[in-house]
Design a protein around this motif. Structure first.
Motif, mmCIF file in Angstrom:
data_model
loop_
_atom_site.group_PDB
_atom_site.id
_atom_site.type_symbol
_atom_site.label_atom_id
_atom_site.label_comp_id
_atom_site.label_asym_id
_atom_site.label_seq_id
_atom_site.Cartn_x
_atom_site.Cartn_y
_atom_site.Cartn_z
ATOM 1 N N ILE A 535 0.886 -1.178 0.000
ATOM 2 C CA ILE A 535 0.000 0.000 0.000
ATOM 3 C C ILE A 535 0.920 1.223 0.000
ATOM 4 O O ILE A 535 1.712 1.415 0.925
ATOM 5 N N LEU A 536 0.821 2.038 -1.059
ATOM 6 C CA LEU A 536 1.749 3.154 -1.252
ATOM 7 C C LEU A 536 1.003 4.483 -1.230
ATOM 8 O O LEU A 536 -0.199 4.542 -1.495
ATOM 9 N N CYS A 537 1.742 5.554 -0.956
ATOM 10 C CA CYS A 537 1.165 6.899 -0.965
ATOM 11 C C CYS A 537 1.856 7.757 -2.032
ATOM 12 O O CYS A 537 3.092 7.780 -2.113
ATOM 13 N N HIS A 538 1.015 8.421 -2.847
ATOM 14 C CA HIS A 538 1.493 9.466 -3.745
ATOM 15 C C HIS A 538 0.938 10.787 -3.221
ATOM 16 O O HIS A 538 -0.080 10.810 -2.513
ATOM 17 N N TYR A 539 1.596 11.866 -3.593
ATOM 18 C CA TYR A 539 1.227 13.176 -3.037
ATOM 19 C C TYR A 539 1.082 14.176 -4.177
ATOM 20 O O TYR A 539 1.987 14.336 -5.001
ATOM 21 N N GLN A 540 -0.096 14.837 -4.243
ATOM 22 C CA GLN A 540 -0.342 15.825 -5.298
ATOM 23 C C GLN A 540 -0.198 17.233 -4.724
ATOM 24 O O GLN A 540 -0.796 17.560 -3.694
ATOM 25 N N PRO A 541 0.577 18.075 -5.412
ATOM 26 C CA PRO A 541 0.800 19.439 -4.906
ATOM 27 C C PRO A 541 -0.495 20.258 -4.883
ATOM 28 O O PRO A 541 -1.352 20.118 -5.763
#
Length: 756
Positions: A535-541
């Protein structure tokens, strides 16, 4: 010379006599040994055969694995066999089985010392590590064997007697006598013989009396031996009769030995007690005279069948409201013809009642008395129906909550009875679900007509529950065929619920089962991903519209499958919610994001569902993680405006906890649904994220512009900042900048990606 010759003759004669005495003594020793071993072997055989009757007749069918016999029953068996071993004057009697190449004790007697100390006490299903090749050969050849061997209990002469239970499975009965005991008896007899011969020898030294005394001595000894043998045999026969009767009386089963015409040859005390007679009043009479005519007729038929076929018979019979298990065994004469029949009768009334009770508990619903899901599956397997329908009471939870659980239970019973009045045999297979089976030749059209008529009759019915009249409506799903009827009827019911129609039929072309399999596979993938750190996290500005700087990030979840492919949230989050895996994903995202931003300076947001806020464990984990990672002042929780936020009481309490720690709140997708401004005011939020469906067309759609202006004005007046979602190009960005939106989020200002 003559004296010398006489002396030599006397000496020679004495030497010949002594030699003859020695030879005779050796011969007598061997004969005594042979006779003693014959007697011992006879006693061992009698003990082994008798031990088979001491335990209950069904013991040998049940004693097949480690959990079949309870500890209390094993204790009773040890007690019975120990008493029997004492009566038979042997050291041990025991039973064994062979399983997976190993030999296990299933019962055994014990000495008084073993039972007192517990040392070397043999219990049920103890492994016999010292089993000899002779014993293993008995299991292989099914032939009885006498053997002498040594194990941890001592050195014995033993018998191993193979037997078979009613299922044809082999078990072995053993009996032991210590070798020391045999040698002691043999030595004692030999010593007595030597003493007698020595006395004869001393008394017969005078030559002229030697022959007479020898003849008289031999005759006297032979007469004594014959007399002792006769006395011993009479004593043994009497002892055998006593021991056999002790065996018969020790069991709780009724035992009869009948001749071919039903005349009682012998019986045990239990049988006499159950017939309310003395044994002396029954032995020698026809056993059928002591039973009612119908019972006597059945039992006479059973005995005659045994006599004619020579085969064993097991059956059950009733007498005076009691149930008996009857086992008949033929006894053969020297011509291999049935000469008599042994009958075992065991009362099993309590056991049958318990079995019936267990069957009812397993197969019938305790509340309604209707057959349950287990019974439905059993009937489907045995009777092969052609159709199945499942009925679900609409809004039963609301009825239950409004009128109370007691009324809900009454309603379920009343509905079950209503199905019966309509001529059906209903099953209660779940909380508020009932099932019907159809066995006649059905077409979809015929079944639809029958179910429509049933639903129509239900619409006309009024159910009275505790003086309240209730209108009950149902949804139904049905399937026809012979394959997966229950599953397919359940799928059809879900279809009826989703489409809000009264009746739905399973349609194979809809591939619902395939979707179920896909959902199951996805749930498995999610579990593996959680277990293996995928389970991974991406981050949107999220960009400040005025400065163009990245002030904050939104945390977006991703998953990697077994092949390393990235799975987007819309593909797995709906399944996670239905399989109760969603809270674990929320916690994983929370931990990853908080630990990452504990070493950064930007704000970051995490999406929460209303279920997360309702889950005390998740809320506790959120508050603890905020504190532990020192991110409370920079964390923002995004709550969907359309996700049940109208239940603002519990949401407001959560927000209060977060804000006390320094956290912030954003309302996500604002502008969808009916956008309840009053509730938003009560929640004291920090950010309002304007839904992307409004932002996408804001540059060209006047209606969207009006709505967005209203939201901006509302946010400014309540002191909240605004964030525009789905800003995909320069034109949209300039438009939201002109309207005074504070932050921009979208592919134009930055795509989601991993952060270091």
């Amino acid at each position: 010379m003559k004296l010398r010759a006489n002396t030599l003759f006397l000496i020679g004669t004495f030497i010949l006599f002594a030699l003859a005495v020695a030879i005779f003594n050796y011969y007598e020793y061997q004969q005594n040994k042979i006779e003693l071993y014959r007697q011992i072997d006879e006693k061992l055989l009698t003990s082994a055969e008798g031990a088979a009757l001491v335990l209950s007749t069904d013991f040998y069918e049940r004693a097949i694995d480690a959990s079949s016999i309870s500890k209390s029953e094993d204790e009773r068996n040890i007690e019975r066999l120990s008493r029997f071993a004492k009566a038979m004057k042997v050291v041990y009697v025991y039973t064994m089985i062979q399983k997976n190449g190993k030999i296990y004790f299933t019962s055994s007697s014990a000495t008084d010392e073993e039972r007192k100390s517990g040392i070397n006490l043999t219990r049920y299903f103890d492994n016999y590590d010292d089993a000899s090749d002779t014993l293993k050969n008995v299991f292989r050849t099914h032939t009885k064997q006498f053997a002498e061997y040594t194990d941890k209990w001592g050195t014995f002469r033993s018998i191993f007697l193979p037997m078979k239970n009613q299922k044809g499975e082999t078990y072995v009965i053993g009996a032991d006598v210590r070798i020391d005991t045999i040698n002691h008896i043999l030595n004692e007899r030999t010593l007595n013989r030597l003493l007698n011969l020595s006395i004869v020898t001393l008394l017969s030294l005078p030559f002229f009396t030697w022959r007479l005394r020898r003849i008289n001595s031999n005759l006297q000894e032979e007469n004594e031996v014959l007399g002792q043998e006769v006395e011993l045999r009479e004593k043994n026969l009497k002892q055998n009769d006593i021991q056999l009767q002790a065996i018969l009386d020790a069991t709780q089963e009724s035992i009869f030995l009948l001749d071919k015409n039903g005349i009682v040859l012998t019986m045990n005390s239990t049988a006499a007690e159950r017939l309310n007679c003395k044994s002396s009043d029954i032995i020698g009479h026809c056993v059928y005279d002591f039973f009612p005519l119908d019972v006597a007729k059945r039992r006479r038929s059973n005995v005659e069948k045994i006599v004619s076929t020579g085969e064993t018979l097991s059956t059950e019979d009733c007498r005076e409201e009691k149930i008996f298990a009857l086992n008949y065994y033929p006894v053969f004469d020297e011509n291999n013809s049935v000469s008599s029949v042994v009958v075992f009768a065991q009362e099993i009334t309590a056991r049958k009642q318990a079995e019936d009770h267990i069957y009812h508990l397993s197969n019938f619903d305790a509340l309604t008395g209707l057959p349950n899901r287990q019974k439905l599956l059993l009937d489907m397997e045995q009777s092969q129906p052609n159709g199945c329908a499942i009925f679900n009471i609409d809004n039963f939870k609301e009825l239950n909550d409004f009128f109370g659980i007691t009324s809900g239970d009454i309603l379920l019973r009343v509905v079950g009875e209503w199905f019966k009045t309509m001529g059906f045999y209903p099953y209660r297979i779940g909380g508020d679900e009932f099932a019907l089976l159809f066995y006649d030749d059905l077409t979809p059209e015929k079944l639809h007509i029958r179910m429509s008529a049933l639903i129509a009759a239900l619409d006309e019915e009024r159910f009275v529950v505790e003086n309240e009249t209730l209108d009950v409506r149902m949804s139904a799903g049905a399937a026809i065929g012979s394959h997966k009827l229950l599953t397919r009827a359940d799928i059809a019911l879900h279809t009826a619920k989703e489409r809000k129609i009264p009746i739905a039929f399973y349609e194979e072309s809809e591939n619902v089962e395939k979707q179920y399999h896909t959902n199951i596979a996805m749930a498995t993938t999610i579990r593996k991903a959680l277990a293996n750190g995928r389970i991974l996290c991406h981050y949107q500005p999220i960009v400040n519209v005025i400065t163009g700087e990245i002030d904050k990030y939104e945390t977006l979840v991703r998953m990697t499958d077994d092949e390393g492919n990235t799975v987007m949230p819309m593909q797995f989050l709906p399944i996670a919610k239905k399989t109760k895996l969603y809270p674990r994903i929320t916690k994983e995202v929370l931990h990853q994001a908080c630990h990452l931003f504990s070493s950064r300076t930007e704000e970051f947001s995490i999406n929460l569902s209303i279920d997360d806020i309702h889950d005390p464990s998740t809320v506790q984990d959120i508050l603890a993680t905020m504190t532990q990672t020192d991110t409370s002042s920079r964390i923002v929780f995004e709550i969907l405006e359309s996700d049940g936020i109208e239940n603002y009481g519990e949401v407001a309490r959560f927000i209060d906890h977060v804000k006390k720690l320094g956290g912030k709140i954003a309302i996500d997708d604002f502008g969808t649904g009916y956008s309840n401004f009053e509730h938003i005011l009560k929640l004291n939020v920090d950010y309002i994220k304007i839904d992307g469906s409004l932002i996408r067309e804001i540059a060209d759609n006047p209606r969207h512009q009006i709505i967005v202006e209203t939201i901006i004005d509302f946010a400014q007046k309540m002191g909240a900042k605004t964030i525009a979602e789905f800003v995909s190009d320069e034109k949209i960005f300039q438009t939201i900048k002109r309207y005074g939106i504070d932050y921009s989020q979208g592919y134009y200002t930055g795509r989601p990606d991993a952060l270091e």
